[in-house]
Write a protein that holds these residues in place. Structure first.
Motif, PDB file in Angstrom:
ATOM      1  N   ARG A   1      -6.350  -6.034  -7.455  1.00 14.28           N
ATOM      2  CA  ARG A   1      -4.898  -6.222  -6.865  1.00 14.28           C
ATOM      3  C   ARG A   1      -4.152  -5.902  -7.126  1.00 14.28           C
ATOM      4  N   LEU A   2      -3.143  -5.261  -8.082  1.00 18.51           N
ATOM      5  CA  LEU A   2      -1.857  -4.498  -8.238  1.00 18.51           C
ATOM      6  C   LEU A   2      -2.726  -3.908  -7.405  1.00 18.51           C
ATOM      7  N   ILE A   3      -2.912  -2.642  -7.609  1.00 18.05           N
ATOM      8  CA  ILE A   3      -2.908  -1.553  -6.258  1.00 18.05           C
ATOM      9  C   ILE A   3      -2.300  -2.056  -5.016  1.00 18.05           C
ATOM     10  N   HIS A   4      -3.294  -3.265  -4.564  1.00 16.96           N
ATOM     11  CA  HIS A   4      -3.103  -3.937  -3.031  1.00 16.96           C
ATOM     12  C   HIS A   4      -1.441  -4.340  -2.863  1.00 16.96           C
ATOM     13  N   MET A   5      -1.069  -5.335  -4.418  1.00 13.09           N
ATOM     14  CA  MET A   5       0.511  -5.028  -4.249  1.00 13.09           C
ATOM     15  C   MET A   5       1.401  -3.810  -3.857  1.00 13.09           C
ATOM     16  N   HIS A   6       1.238  -2.605  -4.350  1.00  9.69           N
ATOM     17  CA  HIS A   6       1.527  -1.504  -4.090  1.00  9.69           C
ATOM     18  C   HIS A   6       2.176  -0.998  -2.614  1.00  9.69           C
ATOM     19  N   ASN A   7       0.547  -1.446  -2.050  1.00 12.80           N
ATOM     20  CA  ASN A   7       0.377  -1.064  -0.856  1.00 12.80           C
ATOM     21  C   ASN A   7       1.072  -1.943   0.159  1.00 12.80           C
ATOM     22  N   LEU A   8       1.032  -3.078  -0.151  1.00 12.62           N
ATOM     23  CA  LEU A   8       1.870  -3.839   0.738  1.00 12.62           C
ATOM     24  C   LEU A   8       3.323  -3.639   0.819  1.00 12.62           C
ATOM     25  N   ALA A   9       3.665  -3.102  -0.580  1.00  5.40           N
ATOM     26  CA  ALA A   9       5.148  -3.271  -0.671  1.00  5.40           C
ATOM     27  C   ALA A   9       5.814  -1.990   0.303  1.00  5.40           C
ATOM     28  N   GLN A  10       5.229  -0.717   0.260  1.00  6.63           N
ATOM     29  CA  GLN A  10       4.529   0.104   0.955  1.00  6.63           C
ATOM     30  C   GLN A  10       5.358   0.137   2.521  1.00  6.63           C
TER      31      GLN A  10
ATOM     32  N   LEU B   1       7.849  -4.751  -5.871  1.00  6.86           N
ATOM     33  CA  LEU B   1       6.857  -3.937  -6.532  1.00  6.86           C
ATOM     34  C   LEU B   1       7.515  -3.655  -7.738  1.00  6.86           C
ATOM     35  N   THR B   2       8.179  -4.930  -7.872  1.00 10.73           N
ATOM     36  CA  THR B   2       9.556  -4.712  -9.235  1.00 10.73           C
ATOM     37  C   THR B   2       7.514  -5.899  -9.846  1.00 10.73           C
ATOM     38  N   SER B   3       7.406  -6.845  -9.399  1.00 10.53           N
ATOM     39  CA  SER B   3       6.010  -7.788  -9.841  1.00 10.53           C
ATOM     40  C   SER B   3       5.557  -6.951 -10.301  1.00 10.53           C
TER      41      SER B   3
ATOM     42  N   SER C   1      -1.185   3.860 -12.387  1.00  4.45           N
ATOM     43  CA  SER C   1      -0.360   3.388 -11.165  1.00  4.45           C
ATOM     44  C   SER C   1       0.679   3.034 -12.065  1.00  4.45           C
ATOM     45  N   THR C   2       0.765   2.353 -13.643  1.00  6.93           N
ATOM     46  CA  THR C   2       2.014   2.148 -13.719  1.00  6.93           C
ATOM     47  C   THR C   2       2.933   3.021 -13.247  1.00  6.93           C
ATOM     48  N   LYS C   3       3.127   4.143 -14.006  1.00  5.68           N
ATOM     49  CA  LYS C   3       3.556   5.774 -13.703  1.00  5.68           C
ATOM     50  C   LYS C   3       3.772   6.146 -12.460  1.00  5.68           C
ATOM     51  N   ASP C   4       3.112   5.596 -11.572  1.00  5.59           N
ATOM     52  CA  ASP C   4       3.432   5.454  -9.676  1.00  5.59           C
ATOM     53  C   ASP C   4       3.793   4.788  -9.107  1.00  5.59           C
ATOM     54  N   SER C   5       3.588   3.657  -9.615  1.00  6.64           N
ATOM     55  CA  SER C   5       4.586   2.633  -9.013  1.00  6.64           C
ATOM     56  C   SER C   5       6.382   2.404  -9.847  1.00  6.64           C
TER      57      SER C   5
ATOM     58  N   GLU D   1       7.445   5.000 -10.391  1.00  6.35           N
ATOM     59  CA  GLU D   1       8.401   6.108  -9.939  1.00  6.35           C
ATOM     60  C   GLU D   1       8.527   6.016  -8.428  1.00  6.35           C
ATOM     61  N   LEU D   2       8.129   5.109  -7.971  1.00  8.86           N
ATOM     62  CA  LEU D   2       8.511   4.306  -6.316  1.00  8.86           C
ATOM     63  C   LEU D   2       9.434   3.915  -6.656  1.00  8.86           C
ATOM     64  N   LEU D   3       9.487   2.753  -7.332  1.00  7.62           N
ATOM     65  CA  LEU D   3      10.853   1.811  -7.770  1.00  7.62           C
ATOM     66  C   LEU D   3      12.111   2.366  -8.046  1.00  7.62           C
ATOM     67  N   GLU D   4      12.519   3.679  -8.943  1.00  6.24           N
ATOM     68  CA  GLU D   4      13.008   4.381  -8.872  1.00  6.24           C
ATOM     69  C   GLU D   4      13.563   4.542  -7.475  1.00  6.24           C
TER      70      GLU D   4
END
Length: 816
Positions: free
Chosen positions: A753-762, A777-779, A794-798, A800-803
Motif C-alpha cells: 500500500r505504501l508503494i501505491h502511496m509513493h506512486n500517487l504522490a509522483q 509522500l511525507t505520510s 523503499s524507505t530510502k527511495d521515498s 530521497e524523493l521527498l528531500e
C-alpha cells in the motif's frame, strides 16, 4: 413470522460468525479444565499437521460454521483455503475452558482414524493460528514483551469449495439442472458420511444444508457432497453415555427441544430425522421454493406468502414440521414425481416415513437402517481400537518437541503463548511432568527475550531433552525431502501444502508488518538463535530454521549485509548436509539471489538464479511450474541489467508453457502477462505492452474478484502504461482507485500500500499538485520508517524523493 435463527439462514459454512452453545464434550469425571496445552496434547495424540502460518486478518471474511467463524485466504493465486476460527463473540463471552473443549471435540472427530479419510467428510489440511489483540482481562502477569498484548487461538484449515454449501448450491443453475436421481445421489453422499460416523460411535448433531459443502469429483466429473462442522458432534464411549444435543431448530428432531439428555441410540434417531429433513428439502427444493408447481393434492393456503418470499422453501418446511405434515407431504411429492419408477417411489416413500416420523419410537434407529429402505447397502466398517474417545488427553501428555521445527517457523507469539500457558500450569504443579517442558522452553527462549526469562528453579535435563527431540514428530509431514517428489503434485492437495510451506516465511513477515512487530521479531529472533544454537548446536536443523527466519526478517528490514552473511552460512550447511537438489536448499539459494539483487549485485544474482534453473530442469524438466517460476525470477534480474530483450524472450517461453499447463485464463498466466508488459514498457514499446496488459486485464476482470491480487497487480501495470501514453489524468484516476482497493484488502500500513502511496504522490506532482504530493509522500515515509525501518530500499527511495521535492520548494521560494 419465523426468524432466521430458527431457519438457520443467519449463517452458513461461508457466512458470518455466531455464538452457539456446544455441550457435546464437557469436563467429566474430575477432568481438569481444558487449555491450550490440553489442546496441543490432543493434537499430538492424533498426529495432526501443524501448518507454519498464521491466519491473516486482512484477508476477506467469508463465513461461519456452527461453532466458529470461517475465513478465506489465498496462499497462492490458484488455491483458496478456508480458516475455521473461534468466533469473536466467543472470545469475549465464553470461558476459555469451554472454547478449548469445543476445539478438542471437533479435532477428535475430524482426526478419528475411521473418519478422516472418508470421501464424503471434509477433513482439515491442518492447524494454524489466529493471533489478535487480547479482548479480555487476564489475571496473569503482563511482562515487558508486547506478546502479552495478544492472544493466540488454534485455527482449522480446510480446502475451500468453489461451489459453496448445499444451501447456496441449491439455488445455482448447476443445481436447477439436476434431475431427481442426481439429487438423490448427492443425498446418498451425505447419508454415507453420517452412517459411517454412526458406525464409529459419532453423532453429528447439526445436519443441515449449510453444513454440507459441494465439490466436483475429479474422477467422475459429477458433484460430490462433503459433510463439515463437527462442533456439535459427540464421540461417545458406552451405550449408556448421556449426550446433550445442539443444532439448528428447523432441522432438529421434535424431541431434541424437549429433553436435556439422550442415550446414543436416541441421539442417532435425531440425526436420522435431520437427514430426512435435508433430503426432503434438497430433492424437492424446486417445488418447495416455487420454481416448479406443487402437485394439486398439496396446494396449501400459505396466507400472505407469494413466490418471492425470502427462504420460501425453508419456511414451508418449518410449517410442515409444526403441523406434523412432513411424511404426508414427502410421500405425495414422491408419488407425483414422473421421473421415478414405481419401485423407486415405493422405496423413497418408505425412506421418508422411516426418517421423518415425529414419534422417535416409530422412527428408524440409525442412518444405515434408513438407507436400507433405498436398497443402499453400505459396508459396515468396524471402528479400529482407539483410546476411550470420551476421555480428554491430559496436560501432562504434552511435549514441546512434538513439532518443534514448525513451532520455530511460526509467529513468535505462538511460542510465547505456549510458554505462558506452561508457566501458569507449572506454577500450580511445580513437580509435575510439564516442568521439564517448561525448562526446555527456558533453554530455547521460545518467543521470549532473554531479559524477560527469569530462570526459575527448574532443572534442565539435556539427555532428556535430546531423547524428546528424537521421539518427537520432526519434519515427517513437511514438504518433500527431494525436489523430484514435486513432479506429481501440481493441482493436488499436496501442491497446496507445498505452497503453504514455501510461502510460510513471506506470510509470517506480512503478519509482523501488519502488527508493526518487525523490530520486536528481529530482537526475539536474535535471542532465539543464540539460545537454540547454544543448546542444540550450530548446525542442528532447528538452529538452521531460527537462522533462516532471522535472515528473512533482516532482509525485509533492509539490513542486506547481515541477511546475506547469515543466508550464506545457512546455505553452506544445507548444501553439505542435504545437497543442492533438496527443496529447502533451493529456497535458500533463491533467497540469497534475491538479496544479491536488492544489493544491485546483479551478476551474482544471475549466476545463482541460472544455477537454480539448471538444477530444476535436470530433475523436473524444462516446463515444470517450479522451473518456470525460477525462470521468471531470472527475467527480473536480466531486466535490472537493461537486458530487456533477453528477459522478454524468457517470459514469452514461460507464458507459453504456463498456458499449456494451466490454460489461458489461469492467474499464474495472467501474472506473467503483466510481467512481460512491464518489460516492454522499459523497452519503450508502450503499444506492445498495452496489448499484453489489456488482454490480461480483460480475462482477469471476467474471472477474478475486483480486489483479487491478480487484478490489483494488473491495474498497477496499466497505470504505468497510461503514464507512458501521457494519459496522466487516467493514470491518476486508476491509481487513486487502486490505492483505495489495496487499503481495503491489506490495511493502511502494508508495504504494498505504501508503494501505491509513493506512486500517487509522483502522479500528483506531475499534475501540478506539489503540496498535495509532498503531504502524501511525507505520510508514506512516516509509515515506511515505522513498518520497514530506515534501511529498507523503499524507505530510502521515498526519503530521497521527498528531500528532492523539499529542495525544489526551497529553490522556488528563494526565487520569489
Amino acid at each position: 413470522m419465523v426468524d432466521s435463527m430458527v431457519l438457520g439462514t443467519d449463517h452458513s459454512a461461508f457466512d458470518r460468525p455466531r455464538l452457539l452453545f456446544s455441550s457435546a464434550i464437557g469436563t467429566q469425571n474430575g477432568t481438569a479444565p481444558c487449555n491450550l496445552i490440553t489442546f496441543l496434547a490432543a493434537v499430538e495424540k492424533l498426529r495432526v499437521r501443524f501448518l507454519p502460518v498464521a491466519w491473516q486478518t486482512k484477508e476477506g471474511f467469508i463465513g461461519a460454521g456452527g461453532t466458529s467463524g470461517i475465513n478465506q485466504a489465498l496462499f497462492n493465486r490458484n488455491k483458496s483455503l478456508v480458516f475455521k476460527r473461534v468466533a469473536e463473540k466467543d472470545k469475549l463471552d465464553e470461558p476459555i475452558e469451554t472454547i478449548y473443549q469445543r476445539l478438542i471435540n471437533e479435532v477428535m472427530v475430524l482426526y478419528h482414524p475411521a473418519i478422516r479419510d472418508h470421501p464424503n467428510i471434509l477433513g482439515p489440511l491442518g492447524i494454524c493460528w489466529d493471533i489478535s489483540l487480547r479482548k479480555r482481562q487476564t489475571n496473569y502477569r503482563v511482562g515487558a514483551n508486547v506478546v502479552d498484548e495478544y492472544e493466540t487461538w488454534p485455527v482449522l484449515v480446510f480446502e475451500k469449495s468453489s461451489l459453496g454449501d448445499l444451501y447456496q448450491f441449491a439455488s445455482s443453475q448447476d443445481a436447477r439442472d439436476l434431475d431427481i436421481i442426481d439429487r438423490l445421489k448427492i443425498c446418498l453422499d451425505i447419508g454415507s458420511a453420517i452412517s459411517h460416523m454412526q458406525s464409529n460411535r459419532i453423532i453429528h448433531g447439526d445436519i443441515k444444508p449449510q453444513n454440507v459443502l459441494m465439490f466436483i469429483d475429479s474422477q467422475t466429473g459429477f458433484f460430490s457432497a462433503k459433510v463439515v462442522d463437527f462442533g456439535f458432534s459427540t464421540s461417545y464411549g458406552g451405550d449408556n453415555s448421556l449426550i446433550m444435543l445442539g443444532g439448528t431448530q428447523l432441522w432438529r428432531a421434535p424431541e431434541a427441544t424437549d429433553y436435556p439428555h439422550f442415550t446414543p441410540d436416541q441421539a442417532m434417531k435425531t440425526d436420522v430425522f435431520s437427514f430426512g429433513m435435508l433430503c426432503l428439502w434438497f430433492m424437492f427444493e424446486k417445488h418447495l421454493s416455487g420454481i416448479l408447481p406443487l402437485p394439486p393434492t398439496l396446494q396449501m393456503d400459505r396466507g400472505s406468502w407469494d413466490d418471492e418470499v425470502e427462504h420460501r422453501s425453508l419456511r414451508l418446511l418449518w410449517d410442515l414440521k409444526l403441523e406434523g405434515y412432513l411424511t404426508r407431504y414427502a410421500t405425495q411429492l414422491v408419488s407425483a414425481e414422473a421421473d421415478l419408477s414405481a419401485k423407486s417411489k415405493q422405496a423413497l416413500q418408505k425412506f421418508f416415513i422411516g426418517s421423518l416420523e415425529c414419534d422417535p419410537q416409530l422412527r428408524e434407529c440409525n442412518i444405515k437402517d434408513v438407507l436400507h429402505n433405498l436398497d443402499i447397502h453400505l459396508s459396515s466398517q468396524a471402528a479400529p481400537a482407539l483410546p476411550d474417545p470420551t476421555s480428554f488427553p491430559t496436560d501432562d501428555e504434552f511435549s514441546v518437541c512434538y513439532s518443534l521445527p514448525t513451532y520455530f517457523m511460526l509467529d513468535y507469539r505462538v511460542r510465547s503463548a505456549i510458554f505462558q500457558n506452561l508457566e501458569k500450569l507449572v506454577s500450580k504443579r511445580p513437580s509435575g511432568a510439564l516442568a521439564k517442558q517448561l525448562a526446555f522452553c527456558y533453554e530455547l527462549g521460545f518467543g521470549r527475550l532473554d531479559e524477560e526469562v527469569s530462570h526459575p528453579l527448574l532443572e534442565y535435563d539435556e539427555r532428556d531433552a535430546q531423547l524428546q527431540l528424537q521421539e518427537g514428530v520432526i519434519d515427517n509431514h513437511e514438504y518433500p525431502s527431494d525436489i523430484s517428489q514435486y513432479q506429481n503434485i501440481v493441482n493436488s492437495q499436496q501442491d497446496m501444502l507445498a505452497s503453504i510451506y514455501q510461502q510460510s516465511l513471506p506470510i509470517l513477515i506480512d503478519n509482523y508488518i501488519e502488527h508493526n512487530l518487525l523490530a520486536v521479531a528481529a530482537n526475539i529472533g536474535r535471542d532465539e538463535v543464540t539460545r537454540v544454537t547454544r543448546t542444540l548446536g550450530t548446525q542442528h536443523p532447528i538452529s538452521m530454521i531460527t537462522k533462516h527466519v532471522l535472515a528473512s526478517i533482516m532482509h525485509t528490514q533492509g539490513r542486506l549485509n547481515d541477511a546475506k552473511e547469515l543466508t550464506q552460512e545457512i546455505l553452506e550447511v544445507y548444501i553439505r548436509e542435504i545437497g543442492k537438489e533438496h527443496p529447502t536448499t533451493l529456497i535458500i539459494m533463491a533467497e540469497l539471489a534475491s538479496i544479491y539483487q536488492d544489493q544491485s549485485d546483479f551478476k551474482k544474482a544471475e549466476e545463482l538464479g541460472s544455477e537454480i534453473i539448471a538444477l530444476k530442469k535436470e530433475v523436473l524438466g524444462d516446463e515444470h511450474v517450479l522451473t518456470l517460476e525460477s525462470m521468471e525470477n531470472l527475467a527480473v534480474t536480466l531486466e535490472e541489467q537493461d537486458r530487456s530483450v533477453e528477459a522478454e524472450k524468457i517470459l514469452i517461453g514461460v507464458i507459453d508453457a504456463k498456458r499449456k499447463i494451466f490454460g489461458q485464463e489461469h492467474p499464474r498466466v495472467l501474472s506473467s502477462m503483466g510481467h512481460i508488459a512491464l518489460v516492454l514498457i522499459n523497452q519503450g514499446r508502450t503499444q506492445a505492452a498495452a496489448k499484453w496488459a489489456r488482454e490480461a486485464i480483460n480475462i482477469s476482470k471476467a474471472t477474478l474478484d475486483q480486489d483479487d491480487p491478480g487484478n490489483l497487480n494488473l491495474d498497477a501495470v496499466m497505470v504505468k502504461i497510461y503514464i507512458c501514453e501521457s494519459r496522466i489524468q487516467d493514470a491518476e484516476r486508476l491509481q487513486t482507485d487502486l490505492l483505495e482497493r489495496v487499503t481495503r484488502v491489506l490495511g493502511h500500513e502494508h508495504p504494498d500500500r505504501l508503494i501505491h502511496m509513493h506512486n500517487l504522490a509522483q502522479i500528483w506532482n506531475s499534475l501540478g499538485r506539489p503540496w498535495d504530493a509532498k503531504d502524501l509522500l511525507t505520510s508514506c515515509v512516516e509509515l515506511q520508517i515505522k513498518t520497514l525501518g530506515h534501511e529498507h530500499s523503499s524507505t530510502k527511495d521515498s526519503l530521497e524523493l521527498l528531500e528532492a521535492w523539499k529542495q525544489d520548494e526551497a529553490n522556488w521560494r528563494a526565487r520569489i
